[in-house]
Design a protein around this motif. Sequence first.
Motif, mmCIF file in Angstrom:
data_model
loop_
_atom_site.group_PDB
_atom_site.id
_atom_site.type_symbol
_atom_site.label_atom_id
_atom_site.label_comp_id
_atom_site.label_asym_id
_atom_site.label_seq_id
_atom_site.Cartn_x
_atom_site.Cartn_y
_atom_site.Cartn_z
ATOM 1 N N ALA A 1 15.275 8.886 -9.241
ATOM 2 C CA ALA A 1 15.266 10.205 -8.600
ATOM 3 C C ALA A 1 13.870 10.798 -8.515
ATOM 4 O O ALA A 1 13.615 11.699 -7.698
ATOM 5 N N ALA A 2 12.925 10.285 -9.312
ATOM 6 C CA ALA A 2 11.547 10.782 -9.266
ATOM 7 C C ALA A 2 10.801 10.297 -8.030
ATOM 8 O O ALA A 2 9.740 10.841 -7.682
ATOM 9 N N ILE A 3 11.324 9.279 -7.356
ATOM 10 C CA ILE A 3 10.680 8.712 -6.170
ATOM 11 C C ILE A 3 11.227 9.414 -4.931
ATOM 12 O O ILE A 3 12.441 9.518 -4.763
ATOM 13 N N PRO A 4 10.375 9.876 -4.021
ATOM 14 C CA PRO A 4 10.870 10.515 -2.792
ATOM 15 C C PRO A 4 11.725 9.553 -1.962
ATOM 16 O O PRO A 4 11.537 8.330 -2.004
ATOM 17 N N VAL A 5 12.637 10.126 -1.210
ATOM 18 C CA VAL A 5 13.523 9.349 -0.342
ATOM 19 C C VAL A 5 12.723 8.767 0.826
ATOM 20 O O VAL A 5 11.812 9.403 1.357
ATOM 21 N N LEU A 6 13.071 7.540 1.215
ATOM 22 C CA LEU A 6 12.441 6.850 2.343
ATOM 23 C C LEU A 6 13.263 7.089 3.599
ATOM 24 O O LEU A 6 14.475 6.883 3.605
ATOM 25 N N THR A 7 12.614 7.499 4.687
ATOM 26 C CA THR A 7 13.316 7.798 5.936
ATOM 27 C C THR A 7 12.971 6.784 7.019
ATOM 28 O O THR A 7 11.971 6.059 6.936
ATOM 29 N N LYS A 8 13.793 6.756 8.065
ATOM 30 C CA LYS A 8 13.519 5.883 9.200
ATOM 31 C C LYS A 8 12.175 6.219 9.842
ATOM 32 O O LYS A 8 11.422 5.328 10.241
ATOM 33 N N GLU A 9 11.882 7.504 9.968
ATOM 34 C CA GLU A 9 10.620 7.907 10.585
ATOM 35 C C GLU A 9 9.430 7.397 9.782
ATOM 36 O O GLU A 9 8.423 6.958 10.359
ATOM 37 N N GLN A 10 9.522 7.424 8.457
ATOM 38 C CA GLN A 10 8.441 6.914 7.618
ATOM 39 C C GLN A 10 8.276 5.407 7.783
ATOM 40 O O GLN A 10 7.151 4.895 7.783
ATOM 41 N N ILE A 11 9.382 4.702 7.917
ATOM 42 C CA ILE A 11 9.305 3.258 8.127
ATOM 43 C C ILE A 11 8.633 2.950 9.460
ATOM 44 O O ILE A 11 7.752 2.078 9.546
ATOM 45 N N ARG A 12 9.013 3.665 10.496
ATOM 46 C CA ARG A 12 8.422 3.432 11.811
ATOM 47 C C ARG A 12 6.919 3.665 11.803
ATOM 48 O O ARG A 12 6.163 2.984 12.498
ATOM 49 N N SER A 13 6.482 4.621 10.999
ATOM 50 C CA SER A 13 5.062 4.986 10.985
ATOM 51 C C SER A 13 4.240 4.171 9.990
ATOM 52 O O SER A 13 3.006 4.264 10.001
ATOM 53 N N ASN A 14 4.884 3.397 9.125
ATOM 54 C CA ASN A 14 4.162 2.710 8.045
ATOM 55 C C ASN A 14 4.594 1.251 7.886
ATOM 56 O O ASN A 14 4.639 0.733 6.764
ATOM 57 N N GLY B 1 10.048 -8.684 0.856
ATOM 58 C CA GLY B 1 9.067 -8.759 1.933
ATOM 59 C C GLY B 1 8.690 -7.404 2.484
ATOM 60 O O GLY B 1 7.532 -7.157 2.850
ATOM 61 N N MET B 2 9.670 -6.502 2.561
ATOM 62 C CA MET B 2 9.447 -5.118 2.999
ATOM 63 C C MET B 2 10.431 -4.259 2.213
ATOM 64 O O MET B 2 11.524 -3.956 2.681
ATOM 65 N N PRO B 3 10.068 -3.877 1.004
ATOM 66 C CA PRO B 3 11.024 -3.196 0.125
ATOM 67 C C PRO B 3 11.557 -1.886 0.710
ATOM 68 O O PRO B 3 10.801 -1.098 1.279
ATOM 69 N N PHE B 4 12.860 -1.712 0.570
ATOM 70 C CA PHE B 4 13.522 -0.444 0.914
ATOM 71 C C PHE B 4 13.930 0.200 -0.409
ATOM 72 O O PHE B 4 14.920 -0.196 -1.017
ATOM 73 N N ILE B 5 13.163 1.177 -0.853
ATOM 74 C CA ILE B 5 13.413 1.836 -2.129
ATOM 75 C C ILE B 5 13.804 3.282 -1.874
ATOM 76 O O ILE B 5 13.038 4.052 -1.306
ATOM 77 N N ALA C 1 0.823 -1.204 0.000
ATOM 78 C CA ALA C 1 0.000 0.000 0.000
ATOM 79 C C ALA C 1 0.858 1.256 0.000
ATOM 80 O O ALA C 1 0.504 2.267 -0.620
ATOM 81 N N PHE C 2 2.013 1.190 0.671
ATOM 82 C CA PHE C 2 2.868 2.371 0.786
ATOM 83 C C PHE C 2 3.395 2.807 -0.579
ATOM 84 O O PHE C 2 3.292 3.981 -0.956
ATOM 85 N N TYR C 3 3.980 1.882 -1.332
ATOM 86 C CA TYR C 3 4.580 2.270 -2.615
ATOM 87 C C TYR C 3 3.532 2.507 -3.698
ATOM 88 O O TYR C 3 3.777 3.284 -4.627
ATOM 89 N N LYS C 4 2.368 1.872 -3.601
ATOM 90 C CA LYS C 4 1.282 2.181 -4.543
ATOM 91 C C LYS C 4 0.939 3.668 -4.444
ATOM 92 O O LYS C 4 0.864 4.375 -5.460
ATOM 93 N N LYS C 5 0.779 4.145 -3.225
ATOM 94 C CA LYS C 5 0.449 5.561 -3.028
ATOM 95 C C LYS C 5 1.630 6.462 -3.371
ATOM 96 O O LYS C 5 1.469 7.505 -4.022
ATOM 97 N N ASP D 1 3.183 -1.691 8.492
ATOM 98 C CA ASP D 1 2.232 -2.596 7.840
ATOM 99 C C ASP D 1 2.047 -2.247 6.365
ATOM 100 O O ASP D 1 1.924 -3.144 5.512
ATOM 101 N N ALA D 2 2.014 -0.957 6.057
ATOM 102 C CA ALA D 2 1.818 -0.541 4.670
ATOM 103 C C ALA D 2 3.029 -0.857 3.799
ATOM 104 O O ALA D 2 2.905 -0.999 2.579
ATOM 105 N N LEU D 3 4.201 -0.990 4.409
ATOM 106 C CA LEU D 3 5.425 -1.307 3.672
ATOM 107 C C LEU D 3 5.601 -2.807 3.440
ATOM 108 O O LEU D 3 6.292 -3.219 2.505
ATOM 109 N N LYS D 4 4.986 -3.636 4.283
ATOM 110 C CA LYS D 4 5.125 -5.088 4.129
ATOM 111 C C LYS D 4 4.314 -5.559 2.919
ATOM 112 O O LYS D 4 3.182 -5.150 2.716
#
Length: 455
Positions: free
Chosen positions: A84-97, A319-323, A61-65, A99-102
């Motif tokens: 480069a068109a994709i926003p950078v992923l941060t630790k704070e975003q991972i902590r908050s999302n 399983g939990m992509p880090f892009i 759900a996270f990367y779809k959005k 389930d959406a990242l799995k």
Amino acid sequence: MIKYVIKHITFPLIARREGLAGIMRGVESLEESQYWPPERIRELQNERLRKLLVHAYENTAFYKKRFDDSGFNPYTFKDADELAAIPVLTKEQIRSNVDALKARNFTPGELHHAETGGTSDVKMRFFRDNRCMPMKEAAIYRFNRWAGWDFGDYLGMVWPAHQDFIGHDTWKSRIRNELYKRNVLFPAALIDDRACEEYLRLFEKKKPAAILAFCSPIHELAKYMAKKGIDGHRVRGLITTGEPLYDHQRRLAADVFRCGVLDSYRTREVGPIAQECGAGCGMHVNAECLYVELAGKRRLAGSGEQAGGVIVTDLLNYGMPFIRYNMADMAVMSDKTCPCGRGLPLIDKIVGRALDVFVTPDKKLVSTIALVMYMVNAAPGFFGKMQIVQDATDHLTLKMTRDPLPGPEVMEHQKNVVERIFGPRMRMTYEFVDDIPCEKSGKYLFARRLIPIPE
């Protein structure tokens, strides 16, 4: 004989039991592909990126959005430059999302969780799929073999991260270690003369082929050995990781252990990122497993080199992509060709944690490596520990221990260095303390920035 048995029988059997079947094939594959020409390695990365991006879009759900919001179409992806068109992923975003990242096409049993230490940034829980783990482990062993280690050899571990070895002191775990990884552990969260003596006795008994160590504790062990005149503990190679390796640490370790020192860039989140090979051209990126780029490049004061934030895409963890994950580190890339013959991309240097890279009043970046080189290595005298804290755009606090206090010539030298690197507008204050403690992980922070880097 025992080494042959471990390499060909017990190691593969235990690895399979641990869910890591295929490690040996993975190492063989990586040791072949590391000598491919750069163009072929880039093709492999693009192929793996295409599959990963489509998978992430269709199953999380996270990367779809994220892709929809940024206008990124994974189905038309052709080259890594398009990331480069994709926003950078941060630790704070991972902590908050989490389930959406799995990925929804993995069951809970097909994932396992891990977490970062949280000593230099926010603590973070994350997941990896079981299928990616054999190749991630193989990448570690590929790097270890560059230091002369091989399966069946003992590996010295000077390691302050206690959580990595919880439960390793039972008789069952000791037998398993002898038949599997053969680590000779120095749990170096607390180092004193007695701890060094005990480890060196174990070292002499086991005779490890190589050492893997955090930079600060191996430096403390090397200082103890030099002070006591201890010789004869030679190894084929020494790998440092976990924190910046400074020139004086490298020289002492190389002298004491009579071997080359290879600095390695390794992380919990994505595994081994890059490592030196010994040819002196920088760190080879683990490019078959990761795609590494730099973002927000800025000029370094003094050298004029372009340093940027390290951004990593994990090509293996579905399983939990880090892009485009922000490692919160700063680095300089290299376009050199290494004489070792490997076609892997090169990182010229890691200039520090993003939190530890300083900024001049006129907004140029200053690396911690440069500060150590000029303020410590080139200083005309001896002094104890030092930590530089930037608490304002135009002010530094130099914390220094009293064992011994710096002399007037050292302080004058350091003031001149600060003015030369930061410019005349930078102010400096000394603060003398009894000790500068390490972090919980055992890392010693030479530099600490308390202000944001201006845009």
